[in-house]
Design a protein around this motif. Structure first.
Motif, PDB file in Angstrom:
ATOM      1  N   MET A 170       0.801  -1.216   0.000  1.00 30.85           N
ATOM      2  CA  MET A 170       0.000   0.000   0.000  1.00 30.85           C
ATOM      3  C   MET A 170       0.841   1.276   0.000  1.00 30.85           C
ATOM      4  O   MET A 170       0.292   2.378   0.007  1.00 30.85           O
ATOM      5  N   LYS A 171       2.176   1.115   0.014  1.00 26.51           N
ATOM      6  CA  LYS A 171       3.083   2.275   0.013  1.00 26.51           C
ATOM      7  C   LYS A 171       2.783   3.200   1.210  1.00 26.51           C
ATOM      8  O   LYS A 171       2.559   4.393   1.075  1.00 26.51           O
ATOM      9  N   PHE A 172       2.819   2.606   2.410  1.00 30.16           N
ATOM     10  CA  PHE A 172       2.415   3.334   3.622  1.00 30.16           C
ATOM     11  C   PHE A 172       3.500   3.244   4.678  1.00 30.16           C
ATOM     12  O   PHE A 172       4.097   2.186   4.882  1.00 30.16           O
ATOM     13  N   GLU A 173       3.746   4.343   5.366  1.00 25.65           N
ATOM     14  CA  GLU A 173       4.663   4.383   6.500  1.00 25.65           C
ATOM     15  C   GLU A 173       3.940   5.043   7.677  1.00 25.65           C
ATOM     16  O   GLU A 173       3.522   6.198   7.579  1.00 25.65           O
ATOM     17  N   PRO A 174       3.798   4.332   8.805  1.00 26.14           N
ATOM     18  CA  PRO A 174       3.099   4.931   9.952  1.00 26.14           C
ATOM     19  C   PRO A 174       3.918   6.048  10.576  1.00 26.14           C
ATOM     20  O   PRO A 174       5.149   5.976  10.652  1.00 26.14           O
ATOM     21  N   MET A 241      -5.769   2.751   4.649  1.00 23.23           N
ATOM     22  CA  MET A 241      -6.507   3.479   3.614  1.00 23.23           C
ATOM     23  C   MET A 241      -7.078   4.784   4.154  1.00 23.23           C
ATOM     24  O   MET A 241      -7.055   5.813   3.472  1.00 23.23           O
ATOM     25  N   THR A 242      -7.585   4.752   5.380  1.00 25.30           N
ATOM     26  CA  THR A 242      -8.132   5.976   5.971  1.00 25.30           C
ATOM     27  C   THR A 242      -7.036   7.004   6.179  1.00 25.30           C
ATOM     28  O   THR A 242      -7.230   8.201   5.921  1.00 25.30           O
ATOM     29  N   LYS A 243      -5.873   6.555   6.649  1.00 28.46           N
ATOM     30  CA  LYS A 243      -4.751   7.471   6.838  1.00 28.46           C
ATOM     31  C   LYS A 243      -4.279   8.051   5.504  1.00 28.46           C
ATOM     32  O   LYS A 243      -3.768   9.170   5.451  1.00 28.46           O
ATOM     33  N   THR A 244      -4.475   7.289   4.424  1.00 29.70           N
ATOM     34  CA  THR A 244      -4.009   7.725   3.108  1.00 29.70           C
ATOM     35  C   THR A 244      -5.037   8.584   2.382  1.00 29.70           C
ATOM     36  O   THR A 244      -4.709   9.626   1.820  1.00 29.70           O
ATOM     37  N   GLY A 245      -6.290   8.140   2.411  1.00 29.56           N
ATOM     38  CA  GLY A 245      -7.317   8.811   1.609  1.00 29.56           C
ATOM     39  C   GLY A 245      -8.403   9.506   2.394  1.00 29.56           C
ATOM     40  O   GLY A 245      -9.330  10.070   1.799  1.00 29.56           O
ATOM     41  N   GLY A 246      -8.328   9.457   3.719  1.00 27.71           N
ATOM     42  CA  GLY A 246      -9.339  10.135   4.521  1.00 27.71           C
ATOM     43  C   GLY A 246     -10.727   9.593   4.276  1.00 27.71           C
ATOM     44  O   GLY A 246     -10.930   8.386   4.093  1.00 27.71           O
ATOM     45  N   CYS A 324      -6.825  -5.061 -10.248  1.00 27.69           N
ATOM     46  CA  CYS A 324      -5.446  -5.528 -10.149  1.00 27.69           C
ATOM     47  C   CYS A 324      -5.068  -6.395 -11.347  1.00 27.69           C
ATOM     48  O   CYS A 324      -3.918  -6.362 -11.810  1.00 27.69           O
ATOM     49  N   ASP A 325      -6.009  -7.162 -11.846  1.00 29.16           N
ATOM     50  CA  ASP A 325      -5.752  -7.986 -13.030  1.00 29.16           C
ATOM     51  C   ASP A 325      -5.488  -7.111 -14.252  1.00 29.16           C
ATOM     52  O   ASP A 325      -4.620  -7.425 -15.078  1.00 29.16           O
ATOM     53  N   GLN A 326      -6.217  -6.012 -14.356  1.00 26.41           N
ATOM     54  CA  GLN A 326      -6.098  -5.145 -15.524  1.00 26.41           C
ATOM     55  C   GLN A 326      -4.907  -4.188 -15.422  1.00 26.41           C
ATOM     56  O   GLN A 326      -4.256  -3.878 -16.424  1.00 26.41           O
ATOM     57  N   ARG A 327      -4.607  -3.703 -14.200  1.00 27.27           N
ATOM     58  CA  ARG A 327      -3.609  -2.641 -14.048  1.00 27.27           C
ATOM     59  C   ARG A 327      -2.466  -2.971 -13.085  1.00 27.27           C
ATOM     60  O   ARG A 327      -1.586  -2.141 -12.893  1.00 27.27           O
ATOM     61  N   GLY A 328      -2.499  -4.144 -12.462  1.00 26.19           N
ATOM     62  CA  GLY A 328      -1.466  -4.494 -11.495  1.00 26.19           C
ATOM     63  C   GLY A 328      -1.822  -3.996 -10.102  1.00 26.19           C
ATOM     64  O   GLY A 328      -2.599  -3.044  -9.943  1.00 26.19           O
ATOM     65  N   ILE A 332      -3.777   0.265  -6.790  1.00 26.48           N
ATOM     66  CA  ILE A 332      -4.533   0.622  -5.583  1.00 26.48           C
ATOM     67  C   ILE A 332      -3.857   1.773  -4.837  1.00 26.48           C
ATOM     68  O   ILE A 332      -4.492   2.819  -4.607  1.00 26.48           O
ATOM     69  N   PRO A 333      -2.584   1.651  -4.432  1.00 24.45           N
ATOM     70  CA  PRO A 333      -1.956   2.816  -3.764  1.00 24.45           C
ATOM     71  C   PRO A 333      -1.873   4.030  -4.673  1.00 24.45           C
ATOM     72  O   PRO A 333      -1.944   5.165  -4.192  1.00 24.45           O
ATOM     73  N   SER A 334      -1.736   3.813  -5.984  1.00 24.25           N
ATOM     74  CA  SER A 334      -1.688   4.942  -6.907  1.00 24.25           C
ATOM     75  C   SER A 334      -3.000   5.717  -6.888  1.00 24.25           C
ATOM     76  O   SER A 334      -3.011   6.958  -6.852  1.00 24.25           O
ATOM     77  N   MET A 335      -4.126   4.993  -6.891  1.00 24.72           N
ATOM     78  CA  MET A 335      -5.427   5.659  -6.843  1.00 24.72           C
ATOM     79  C   MET A 335      -5.623   6.395  -5.526  1.00 24.72           C
ATOM     80  O   MET A 335      -6.171   7.502  -5.490  1.00 24.72           O
ATOM     81  N   LEU A 336      -5.156   5.798  -4.436  1.00 27.24           N
ATOM     82  CA  LEU A 336      -5.311   6.436  -3.132  1.00 27.24           C
ATOM     83  C   LEU A 336      -4.477   7.709  -3.037  1.00 27.24           C
ATOM     84  O   LEU A 336      -4.927   8.723  -2.495  1.00 27.24           O
ATOM     85  N   ARG A 337      -3.260   7.679  -3.566  1.00 28.74           N
ATOM     86  CA  ARG A 337      -2.403   8.869  -3.522  1.00 28.74           C
ATOM     87  C   ARG A 337      -2.941   9.984  -4.409  1.00 28.74           C
ATOM     88  O   ARG A 337      -2.709  11.166  -4.144  1.00 28.74           O
ATOM     89  N   SER A 338      -3.674   9.609  -5.466  1.00 24.05           N
ATOM     90  CA  SER A 338      -4.215  10.610  -6.393  1.00 24.05           C
ATOM     91  C   SER A 338      -5.560  11.155  -5.945  1.00 24.05           C
ATOM     92  O   SER A 338      -6.110  12.056  -6.578  1.00 24.05           O
TER      93      SER A 338
END
Length: 551
Positions: A170-174, A241-246, A324-328, A332-338
């Motif tokens: 998820m590309k996350f660091e607490p 996810m909440t910490k990333t995307g609110g 994930c099948d279509q885009r890897g 998921i983390p890319s969508m959350l960061r955007s």
């Protein structure tokens, strides 16, 4: 007093407009309704601040709440409530109670939601004050002194492993330690989660990411226990996810990501949908009956039946599998960061697939039909049974069988078993089984297992369990039987793996640890023997519940 996270009038309005309006219009109407209700509570001058405080709390940002309240012009009651709420999210229960104890839930500023939440938070914090704390590198584990301490021998490695693997995914660091609260009974879990007992039992919600922490119901108060590592991993993903995307992440996306990735804490192997979820999807496609995004609200835990809850998880997880099948998996983390107010999940999907959300759903359904999901026909949706006391293995019970011939054989078999005439009892049970061809009942399986155990027939035990139950990995009684069989056969590595599985379903069963002791003695594993001795001493603690059955 009603106990709910959701203001009832807002919920009704949201359900109504969900049937009438496109997504963007729904969001606009919802925001207008929230603003109007905030004005009713905080006054016109402070409505925006009131909503912002709520937004920060939903996004798990207690420090920002406290900072903003320093200059607040809201009423003292509201300021004290929000300060206490923020300290609760920080896990500082004593400080939270200093504010909560000043307040009267009947104050004019508090609508039903705020009044109920004050009572729930106050009761939870009063109980949590006495909890002990185990600190790991990245987690603060809170638990009641007594038998729940057993979990502290097993929780840290699961949590730290989950953090390492899921953070990479998820590309996350607490930024601070993550609070885990292990609730000793469903009543306290209910206060902390704002779920009713019926909601918990119907949907099987035994853990929840809420108030900047993961709240977990102890497995010893759930019949048969549950596979707590995946459950905690699921809620930890919600936390990330909440910490990333609110609060901008839609419910179906939140639950789909958590369900699809919940088992990846344990393995780096590509995940696939749980067989129970595949069953639900196969049924949904056959009946052309799906649950809409609007019907999923306000929470999967509030859905009225286990079947609907399982279907909601199945659809959401399958949509994430499709993405994930279509885009890897990095999508998921890319969508959350955007994610922001101008680039919602629905907007990103529309750009990605060049269609609106209905078109995305249709594309997913076509993909899912071709995916080859398989139904075993043996995975009925089930909730959980909550217990007022610790779970004990019920042992043998009456067979629910109408056939008089079967009753005759089993009654005689039970009599022979009671008199330790095991071989003769096994013969009578086999006569009963010859009367029908379907999968045998659990009670009949338990009778055969007892016979095979007494006769030291390890291979027969393994064959019986594997042929007659596709849910043995989640059944502590069957796991104990299999572990004992592996020990009989001197297959020690398989015994160890099976006992680890049993601990991850119900670590409070003394028989599991007795089998672990036998294994450790044969492997000359003194460290494990010392751990088991401490666990058995803790399980003998009688301060919070009866000692579990040794059967």
């Amino acid at each position: 007093m009603k106990r709910s996270w959701i203001n009832r009038s807002l919920l009704l309005a949201w359900a109504f407009i969900g049937c009438l309006s496109p997504a963007q219009d729904r969001d606009t109407i919802r925001e207008a309704l929230q603003l109007e209700m905030a004005r009713a509570v905080a006054g016109s001058k402070h409505a925006e601040e009131y909503l912002e405080i709520h937004r920060l709390l939903r996004a798990f940002e207690p420090d920002k709440v406290l900072q903003q309240l320093n200059d607040s012009q809201m009423s003292p009651n509201l300021v004290d409530l929000f300060r206490g709420w923020a300290y609760h999210q920080k896990g500082e229960y004593r400080e939270a109670l200093q504010y909560f104890h000043r307040l009267d839930e009947h104050a004019d500023e508090f609508d039903d939601f705020m009044a109920n939440r004050l009572v729930e938070l106050r009761r939870a914090d009063e109980a949590l004050l006495s909890f002990k704390t185990l600190e790991t590198d990245n987690f603060s584990i809170r638990y009641q002194e007594g038998r729940d301490e057993v979990m502290t021998w097993f929780l840290p490695v699961v949590l730290e492993t989950a953090l390492e693997r899921l953070s990479a995914t998820m590309k996350f660091e607490p930024k601070s330690k993550i609070i885990i609260e292990l609730m000793p009974d469903y009543e306290l879990f209910s206060y902390a989660s704002a779920l009713t007992k019926q909601q918990i039992e119907t949907t099987g919600t035994v853990a929840l990411c809420v108030e900047n922490r993961v709240v977990v119901l102890t497995p010893r108060r759930v019949a048969l226990g549950y596979y707590w590592p995946d459950v905690i991993s699921h809620e930890f993903i919600h936390y990330v996810m909440t910490k990333t995307g609110g609060e901008l992440i839609p419910l179906w996306f939140h639950e789909g990501v958590a369900k699809f990735f919940e088992s990846t804490w344990e393995t780096s192997v590509e995940v696939s949908l749980d067989p129970r979820l595949q069953d639900s999807l196969v049924d949904a496609f056959r009946e052309d009956l799906f649950i809409t995004f609007e019907q999923m609200h306000p929470s999967f835990a509030a859905l009225p039946t286990p079947k609907l809850a399982q279907l909601a998880y199945a659809q959401s997880a399958s949509m994430i599998e499709f993405l994930c099948d279509q885009r890897g998996t990095d999508i998921i983390p890319s969508m959350l960061r955007s994610l922001d107010s101008d680039n919602a999940i629905e907007t990103q999907l529309q750009i990605m697939f060049d269609t609106d959300i209905d078109g995305f759903i249709a594309t997913w359904q076509n993909w899912a039909k071709a995916r080859g999901y398989v139904s075993s026909g043996h995975h009925e949706a089930e909730g959980v049974t909550l217990l007022d006391d610790d779970y004990t293995d019920p042992g043998l019970g009456q067979l629910d069988q109408e056939d008089e011939a079967i009753k005759k054989y089993t009654r005689l078999g039970d009599l022979l078993l009671e008199r330790n005439r095991t071989a003769a009892a096994l013969k009578e049970y086999r006569k009963a089984l010859s009367e029908k061809d379907a999968l045998m009942s659990r009670q009949m399986m338990l009778r055969l297992l007892i016979c095979y155990q007494r006769l030291n027939e390890g291979e027969a035990i393994l064959k019986l369990v594997e042929e007659q139950s596709d849910q043995w990995r989640l059944d502590p009684t069957l796991l104990k039987a299999m572990a004992g069989a592996y020990l009989m056969l001197d297959r020690l590595n398989e015994a160890k793996a099976t006992l680890l599985q049993a601990v991850r379903v119900n670590p409070f069963d003394p028989k599991v640890h007795e089998l672990r002791r036998q294994l450790a003695e044969r492997q000359s594993d003194q460290a494990t023997l010392d751990q088991i001795q401490q666990i058995m001493e803790r399980l003998a603690h009688r301060g919070d519940a009866k000692e579990p059955s040794k059967s």
